[in-house]
Write a protein that holds these residues in place. Structure first.
Motif, short mmCIF file in Angstrom:
data_model
loop_
_atom_site.label_atom_id
_atom_site.label_comp_id
_atom_site.label_asym_id
_atom_site.label_seq_id
_atom_site.Cartn_x
_atom_site.Cartn_y
_atom_site.Cartn_z
N GLU A 92 72.38 6.73 3.75
CA GLU A 92 72.33 8.08 2.94
C GLU A 92 73.25 7.73 1.72
N ASP A 128 74.51 9.51 -2.23
CA ASP A 128 74.92 10.95 -2.86
C ASP A 128 73.96 10.55 -4.21
N GLU A 129 74.18 11.90 -5.06
CA GLU A 129 73.32 11.96 -6.37
C GLU A 129 73.91 10.89 -7.24
N ASN A 130 74.97 10.19 -7.10
CA ASN A 130 75.22 9.02 -7.83
C ASN A 130 75.07 7.63 -7.35
N GLU A 131 74.31 7.73 -6.31
CA GLU A 131 73.50 6.52 -5.68
C GLU A 131 74.85 5.78 -4.97
N ASN A 132 75.87 6.54 -4.64
CA ASN A 132 76.95 5.97 -3.74
C ASN A 132 76.75 6.38 -2.27
#
Length: 137
Positions: free
Chosen positions: A108, A110-114
């Protein structure tokens, strides 16, 4: 709060929440139990990580998955700054400070691709060992 279980009715092992261990050294042979697998997610069963010493490397520790399909595979190798001063240990203070960086969901983002950090809640530690002796080999 300490959770206990009995193995074959002979010995009792104590599990202590990681949140209760602030400035403690963990040694090779100790086990960290995550409430679920970082690659499967919250719907999975707990996963145990064995702290082990990497032979052939200069004083380095790793965390190895102990059961299931990925048993025997390392989750990660701990950096030098995770160890106590002058000892080959994994420090719980480092785990608390760096949890969101090293314990993440691998599936999974997050919105920042982390990768999304796993919650520390429910993580237990079982102390199986004593400080490792310094060996002159």
């Amino acid at each position: 709060m300490t959770e206990t279980w009995s193995s074959r009715g002979i010995s009792t092992r104590r599990w202590t929440p990681l949140a209760d261990l602030r400035d403690t050294s963990l040694w090779r042979g100790d086990v960290i139990r995550l409430p679920h697998h970082p690659e499967i997610g919250p719907d999975s069963r707990p996963v145990d990580l064995l702290i082990y010493e990497l032979w052939g490397y200069d004083q380095k520790l790793g965390l190895m998955i102990t059961k299931g399909y990925k048993a025997g595979m390392p989750l990660f190798y701990a950096p030098k700054e995770s160890q106590g001063e002058g000892k080959l240990s994994l420090e719980t203070s480092w785990l608390h400070a760096n949890w969101n960086k090293w314990f993440v969901y691998n599936y999974e983002l997050d919105e920042n691709e982390n990768p999304v950090p796993m919650p520390m809640t429910g993580t237990l530690v079982r102390r199986n060992s004593r400080p490792a002796p310094r060996l002159n080999v």
